[in-house]
Design an enzyme around this catalytic site. Structure first.
Site: not given
Length: 350
Positions: A18, A21, A48, A51, A140-141, A227
């Protein structure tokens, strides 16, 4: 590193997990131009900064939609798959839902890595999803470097039992269910200064599902949670404070840290994502007099598959904390409180 495959995924990325990001400040700018559909059955959308999105099917059922993917945060393909899946599924838990179905999302450099690495990433994701009771039914790749992996997840939730960023109320206490510092530990690994024990503990925590914490939240009918991932503890607390129009005070001395995170930060091991998160928060931030610089900066450390930050009624906080520890989340701590809206949305104190 996977000795069987002689593959080290970390050598292919500059920022993994993460930490990769986009800056939350840039993201908010982009989202200004994204039109929002109008539908009375949309219970939660990006307004808002929650998540996941939530859509009501009928009076007893709503669907929780979420997706997450990122570059490798560790060397081993199988462990990367486990961590990416746990992180993706966590959004459903944070909204009070039960994850049910998922699709794989994979970007894989077929000309640079053996296909066995591809299979190991998917196997790690499958095994973690199975542990969560989630069925992966497709995906999906595309051919792309460096590799990236994650899931699109659907969960179920009762429309009246959705937990959101906007449910925080003055007087609530704040509990965090996992220690923070995965960004610092993994950055230290690249520099060769993180200990093997700290790296192992960071990976254990990133693989740990937030299911048991979510079960406790549902038992006590909590209203607000999120989270902790790429925007760090401070960034996600700010999003909650803004959505609820309250202020949040975090006692940084109470925030649990992984292993040697404080010492690594003191040695200057502060990932670039921390400064991007600080830039996003600082307009809305008050730092208490005398707050240790290292404790301030770990509040902005980008977490991968971090713990739940939950708002808890003050008269239930110790009972709920005990419930979390009994559920195996032994490092859960009370780290702050929600107050009426003050001059700033977020206060970091000793």
């Amino acid at each position: 590193m996977s000795e069987k495959l002689n593959v080290d995924l970390l050598k292919m990325v500059e920022h993994g997990g993460c930490s990769s990001k986009i800056s939350p400040k840039q993201l908010e700018e982009f989202l200004k131009y994204l039109p929002l559909p109008e539908d009375p059955n949309i219970l939660v959308d990006i307004d808002t900064h929650d998540d996941a999105g939530v859509y009501r099917v009928n009076d007893d059922l709503a669907l929780v939609f979420t997706t997450d993917f990122f570059p490798p945060v560790c060397s081993d393909p199988y462990e990367f798959g486990q961590i990416a899946a746990a992180n993706s599924i966590s959004d459903v838990y944070a909204m009070g839902g039960d994850p049910v179905l998922a699709l794989n999302i994979m970007m894989f450099p077929a000309g640079k890595l053996p296909m066995e690495a591809y299979a190991e990433i998917l196997k790690g994701g499958f095994d973690k999803a199975t542990e969560a009771g989630v069925r992966i039914i497709g995906g999906h790749t595309i051919d792309d470097s460096p590799p990236k992996y994650g899931l699109a997840v659907i969960g179920y939730v009762h429309p009246k039992k959705v937990l959101t960023n906007s449910g925080a109320r003055p007087g609530d206490s704040l509990i965090l269910t996992k220690p923070i510092g995965t960004g610092v530990i993994m950055a230290g690994q690249r520099l060769g200064i993180s200990s093997d024990n700290d790296i192992a503990e960071a990976k254990r925590l990133m693989k740990l599902l937030n299911k048991s914490g979510a079960d406790v939240m549902k038992k006590y009918n909590l209203r607000a949670a999120t989270d902790i991932t790429g925007f760090g503890l401070a960034g996600h607390a700010l999003k909650m404070a803004k959505a609820s129009n309250v202020s949040i005070r975090l006692n940084m001395k109470k925030v649990p840290l992984i292993g040697s995170v404080y010492n690594l930060t003191d040695e200057g091991c502060i990932p670039g994502a921390s400064f991007r998160n600080l830039e996003y928060v600082e307009e809305f931030l008050h730092v208490g007099e005398g707050l240790d610089y290292n404790l301030k900066m770990v509040a902005f450390d980008a977490q991968t598959s971090g713990g739940l930050l939950m708002c808890v009624p003050a008269d239930k906080v110790f009972e709920i904390l005990s419930g979390l520890k009994n559920a195996g989340l032994s490092e859960s701590e009370i780290i702050g409180e929600v107050t009426e809206k003050k001059d700033k949305h977020l206060y970091l104190i000793n």
